[in-house]
Scaffold this motif. Structure first.
Motif, PDB file in Angstrom:
ATOM      1  N   UNK A 165     -12.214  -1.878   9.889  1.00 54.23           N
ATOM      2  CA  UNK A 165     -12.362  -3.484   9.503  1.00 54.23           C
ATOM      3  C   UNK A 165     -12.246  -3.708   8.028  1.00 54.23           C
ATOM      4  N   UNK A 166     -12.698  -2.495   7.212  1.00 53.01           N
ATOM      5  CA  UNK A 166     -12.921  -2.698   5.909  1.00 53.01           C
ATOM      6  C   UNK A 166     -11.389  -2.550   5.208  1.00 53.01           C
ATOM      7  N   UNK A 196     -21.480   8.420   7.084  1.00 52.10           N
ATOM      8  CA  UNK A 196     -20.279   7.687   7.800  1.00 52.10           C
ATOM      9  C   UNK A 196     -20.493   7.665   9.310  1.00 52.10           C
ATOM     10  N   UNK A 223      -5.711  -0.748   3.029  1.00 51.28           N
ATOM     11  CA  UNK A 223      -4.916  -1.762   3.195  1.00 51.28           C
ATOM     12  C   UNK A 223      -3.716  -1.771   3.058  1.00 51.28           C
ATOM     13  N   UNK A 279      -9.236  -5.263   3.137  1.00 50.20           N
ATOM     14  CA  UNK A 279      -8.789  -5.222   1.851  1.00 50.20           C
ATOM     15  C   UNK A 279      -9.349  -4.126   1.163  1.00 50.20           C
ATOM     16  N   UNK A 280     -10.120  -3.289   1.796  1.00 50.28           N
ATOM     17  CA  UNK A 280     -10.943  -2.062   1.106  1.00 50.28           C
ATOM     18  C   UNK A 280     -10.199  -0.966   1.188  1.00 50.28           C
ATOM     19  N   UNK A 281     -10.550  -0.173   0.336  1.00 48.14           N
ATOM     20  CA  UNK A 281     -10.059   1.202   0.504  1.00 48.14           C
ATOM     21  C   UNK A 281     -11.510   1.953   0.552  1.00 48.14           C
ATOM     22  N   UNK A 282     -11.394   3.047   1.588  1.00 50.75           N
ATOM     23  CA  UNK A 282     -12.682   3.713   1.772  1.00 50.75           C
ATOM     24  C   UNK A 282     -12.472   4.896   2.644  1.00 50.75           C
ATOM     25  N   UNK A 283     -13.542   5.785   2.730  1.00 50.92           N
ATOM     26  CA  UNK A 283     -13.370   7.065   3.591  1.00 50.92           C
ATOM     27  C   UNK A 283     -14.502   6.983   4.667  1.00 50.92           C
ATOM     28  N   UNK A 284     -14.345   7.922   5.573  1.00 54.53           N
ATOM     29  CA  UNK A 284     -15.365   7.809   6.421  1.00 54.53           C
ATOM     30  C   UNK A 284     -15.169   9.194   7.183  1.00 54.53           C
ATOM     31  N   UNK A 314     -12.757  13.159  -1.056  1.00 48.48           N
ATOM     32  CA  UNK A 314     -12.528  12.050  -0.270  1.00 48.48           C
ATOM     33  C   UNK A 314     -11.808  10.916  -1.490  1.00 48.48           C
ATOM     34  N   UNK A 315     -11.881  11.011  -2.653  1.00 50.12           N
ATOM     35  CA  UNK A 315     -11.302  10.381  -3.397  1.00 50.12           C
ATOM     36  C   UNK A 315      -9.856  10.560  -3.319  1.00 50.12           C
ATOM     37  N   UNK A 337     -15.892   0.337  11.401  1.00 48.47           N
ATOM     38  CA  UNK A 337     -16.417  -0.182  10.123  1.00 48.47           C
ATOM     39  C   UNK A 337     -15.051   0.139   8.952  1.00 48.47           C
TER      40      UNK A 337
END
Lengths: 594, 234
Positions: free
Chosen positions: A143-144, A264, A168, A148-153, A56-57, A140
């Motif tokens: 929206x994140x 997630x 973003x 401005x967020x970095x994330x995984x799902x 994921x990273x 989610x």
């Protein structure tokens, strides 16, 4: 034998313990193996979780790379400012996205979605490429990313599980501002599952509900068991450690598995993964033996020296105990019995034998005593029949004395020295006066019946006296072959029955052979013996006393029956002869009919 | 985040469901959020990693305005029921165009699917309120706004998809625009209590009254911590 028996029990118990341990030891080992396998499963599950996090990273970083691409920034900036997204703008963005995906080294994303600042889809690359303009804001991840967020799902689209990441898109020139987001998706494939568990020696399967999304193995696990084991609350990240492994079946095979929810959005749809291995088979004793390798039996791995020393020690102790408690006492007893048989001893030395051997010796001695008592009773009967022996003779006690032991260990000395066991007489107290030689067989095989004049019955316990001088008897008869008539003076001391039977008797033979008991000739035979006896007495100058034929015949019959019972002979031959100048009668068992 | 709907409602949108009164007035104003606004965007789920802020620009906080409705409740308590009518509520993909839609009781709400998916919507308060079955793309489903004051529409298959119908106690209400401005027109003269609905409940604030005679202005002040009760859920 006590220590031998004790040693036998100790060795038997040790053997039983060893067998028990041998049968028992595989079980703890099996349990330990199961526990170890379960622990390995939990560790593998954790490792998979870590690998997925690392994956994921990497994917989030890749999304960031996409988001920093100038063509992405420009396309999204332009779309965000537009009232509606045009097909041309979408196509341009799609082409740019396609080029970016093509430039990715390693695991390329299966799709990319470009989202403008308002949450509208500018373009899709790799999936539903013709669709654009719809709003993905609300999810989610989106929206994140727009915030401005970095994330995984994890998304589930059309039955496939996608590992998605988003970043973003930030415009930096002329002013820094958010212009949208980039979403990348990697489908969960068998290639990825193989990569995840490649070094773990386990299998993994990803599920959405009861549907397999991807698996490193082709087995179809029991989805009901999986669903039952699936947790429904708690921190998803702790599922591997919090949920104990469980057993389930796949076809005919048993497996051990651990399940962990996927995080997630996929979690909301019942997505999870299971790490599983074949259940360790119960190895048992045979399996343990089968698993022994040659190296296990080498001197370096196995204490052969200790085992050998132990074996020799056990055998040595056992043999020593056997020699001390069985062999040697048995040899001693055997030697004593040989002495007894040879007439070198009247009795077995009970004190020299211990334990069971002492019991045997005592039993033998008791038997000897019993026979002596029976012989004594027979002599007593003769005394009653024929009257007491004359002065100087032993009378009926002679017969008893032949069977009495010289001395019984622990008992009193016999009242008189026994005469030779094969002879007895009436009226000759003490027999020939010579000290009787010990006989190996207490049963008088040949009995001398000295039918002397009536006399008072001597006391059984009376000390034998030296016989008085006797008148000269008739000249000894020449020996008759086959008669077994003993020479004057009785048979030699220490002779066996057969010796007596086959010996040449110097006395006159009255009858060559006995008759069958109960036969018609018995009466005549006894009459002949009676006549011969009276004649010999008269010849020796002895008075016939009150001896009558009926009593004489009854005594002979009784004496014959006793001899038959003792020796197993079929006939008894009675001979009269002169002994020490007196008439004597001798009974000889005949084993074969003449 | 119904950015589209918020953009379309850049000007104050008044949803007035009563006939224009003879001496109707207008109430306008701006919702006064506390410092910090809605705070950080609430965390909704996580993947294998926790979300991380981008290193270039501060992250944007949560915007509560799309979830707020300003309602004027007559002081005398005799609010006109208003004429039921039909309103359209668009499903624009993964969210509704208005995350909170105020209606009067009895209003027929037509949910139109403008997205690509086919959600299966359900009213949590009354599962029978919506006809079972998915709404196909470009399809629609109708429901009658009864009960209330809140009707929550969800798709169990997409937990992030949530819409809220506010069955308002009076027909005088308005949504705020992106800056918090609102305007309620055709408000009969009188005295009204200003109430603010946020997401799932009324905002707890000091009673504020506005006298309507012609054009009136009111700026409802939102106290800090207003998110607290409902922050955990969207």
């Amino acid at each position: 034998m006590f220590w031998s028996k004790l040693w036998f029990f100790v060795v038997a118990i040790a053997a039983a313990v060893a067998v028990t341990l041998a049968l028992l030891m595989p079980r703890p080992a099996q349990r330990a193996r199961v526990v170890e396998e379960r622990q390995r499963l939990v560790v593998a599950c954790d490792v998979v979780s870590i690998l997925l996090s690392e994956n994921a990273r990497t994917r989030v970083e890749l999304a960031g790379t996409f988001a920093r691409a100038p063509e992405m920034i420009g396309a999204l900036e332009q779309a965000s400012g537009a009232q509606a997204i045009t097909d041309a703008a979408s196509r341009a963005a799609r082409d740019a996205g396609g080029r970016l995906i093509g430039s990715v080294e390693g695991a390329r994303p299966d799709f990319a979605i470009l989202i403008d600042r308002k949450g509208r889809v500018l373009a899709r690359v790799g999936v539903d490429e013709s669709d654009f303009g719809d709003v993905l804001a609300g999810r989610p991840l989106v929206d994140d990313a727009l915030a401005g967020y970095l994330r995984d799902d994890l998304w589930i689209e059309k039955g496939r599980l996608f590992l998605v990441s988003a970043a973003p898109v930030v415009r930096r020139d002329p002013s820094v501002a958010y212009t949208g987001a980039v979403v990348l998706g990697h489908a969960l494939t068998k290639e990825l599952t193989d990569k995840l568990v490649g070094s773990l020696d386990v299998d993994i399967g990803f599920y959405v509900g009861s549907d397999v999304v991807a698996s490193s193995a082709t087995v179809v696990l029991d989805d009901e068991a999986l669903a039952k084991a699936l947790p429904h609350q708690g921190d998803v990240r702790r599922d591997c450690a919090a949920n104990p492994p469980f057993n389930l079946r796949a076809g005919k095979e048993d497996y051990t598995a651990v399940v962990a929810r996927l995080p997630g959005e996929a979690e909301q749809k019942g997505a999870f993964y299971t790490v599983f291995i074949e259940k360790p088979r119960a190895i048992g004793f045979a399996g343990t033996l089968g698993a022994v390798r040659q190296n296990d039996l080498s001197f370096g791995s196995f204490p052969w020296v200790l085992v050998g020393v132990g074996l020799v020690l056990v055998l040595g102790i056992g043999m020593v105990l056997m020699v001390l408690e069985a062999d040697r006492p048995l040899r001693r007893l055997a030697a004593d019995t040989v002495k007894l048989a040879k007439g070198e001893a009247e009795r077995l030395a009970e004190d020299d034998h211990h334990g069971k051997f002492g019991s045997i010796a005592r039993s033998v001695n008791i038997a000897i005593d019993k026979l002596s008592r029976e012989a004594k009773a027979a002599r007593k009967d003769l005394d009653q029949l024929l009257g007491p022996a004359p002065e100087g003779s032993l009378g009926a006690a002679d017969l008893i004395g032949t069977a009495l032991p010289v001395a019984r260990p622990g008992g009193s000395q016999p009242a008189f020295a026994p005469p030779p066991p094969s002879e007895f007489r009436f009226g000759d107290k003490g027999g020939s006066g010579a000290k009787p030689a010990p006989r190996s067989i207490p049963v008088p095989a040949i009995e001398d019946l000295d039918l002397g004049p009536a006399r008072p019955a001597p006391a059984i316990a009376a000390t034998p006296k030296t016989p008085p001088p006797r008148p000269p008897g008739p000249p000894p008869r020449p020996p008759v072959p086959g008669t077994g008539t003993p020479p004057p003076g009785g048979p030699p001391r220490g002779r066996a029955i057969d010796d007596d039977i086959l010996s040449v008797d110097e006395s006159a033979e009255i009858s060559n052979v006995g008759v069958e008991p109960g036969s018609a000739d018995e009466e005549a035979y006894f009459r002949g013996v009676f006549d011969d006896f009276l004649a010999l007495k008269a010849k020796c100058g002895e008075a016939s006393g009150g001896v009558t034929f009926p009593k004489f015949a009854d005594k002979l019959r009784k004496n014959r029956d006793e001899l038959v019972a003792r020796t197993g002979c079929r006939q008894v031959k009675f001979t009269v002869y002169v002994k020490d100048g007196k008439a004597a009668l001798k009974a000889t068992p005949v084993k074969q009919s003449a | 985040m119904a950015h589209v709907s918020i953009g379309a409602a850049a000007l104050a949108i008044a949803v007035v469901a009563v006939p224009a009164a003879a001496h109707a007035g207008t109430v306008a104003g701006k919702i006064d959020l506390p410092p910090g606004g809605g705070g950080a965007l609430e965390k909704r789920g996580r993947g294998f990693l926790d979300r991380s802020e981008n290193p270039i620009l501060p992250v944007r906080g949560f915007d509560p305005l799309p979830y707020m409705v300003v309602v004027l409740v007559p002081k005398d308590g005799a609010a006109p029921a208003g004429a039921p009518r039909q309103v359209s509520w668009d499903l624009i993909g993964e969210s509704f165009d208005h995350p909170v839609l105020p209606v009067v009781a009895g209003t027929s709400v037509i949910i139109k699917n403008r997205g690509r998916s086919s959600p299966v919507l359900r009213a949590t308060q009354d599962p029978q309120l919506i006809q079972p079955g998915p709404i196909n793309p470009t399809g629609a489903k109708e429901l009658k706004a009864t009960g209330g004051p809140l009707i929550t529409i969800v798709d169990p298959g997409s937990p992030h998809l949530v819409g809220r119908l506010l069955v308002a106690p009076s027909p005088y209400f308005a949504l705020a625009d992106g800056s918090g401005r609102f305007e309620i027109g055709d408000v009969p003269e009188g005295s009204y209590t200003v109430r603010v609905w946020f997401r799932d409940d009324w905002v707890k604030r000091d009673e504020e009254t506005v006298a309507v005679r012609g054009k009136a202005e009111v700026n409802p002040k939102i106290p800090p911590g207003f998110l607290a009760p409902a922050a955990a859920t969207k």
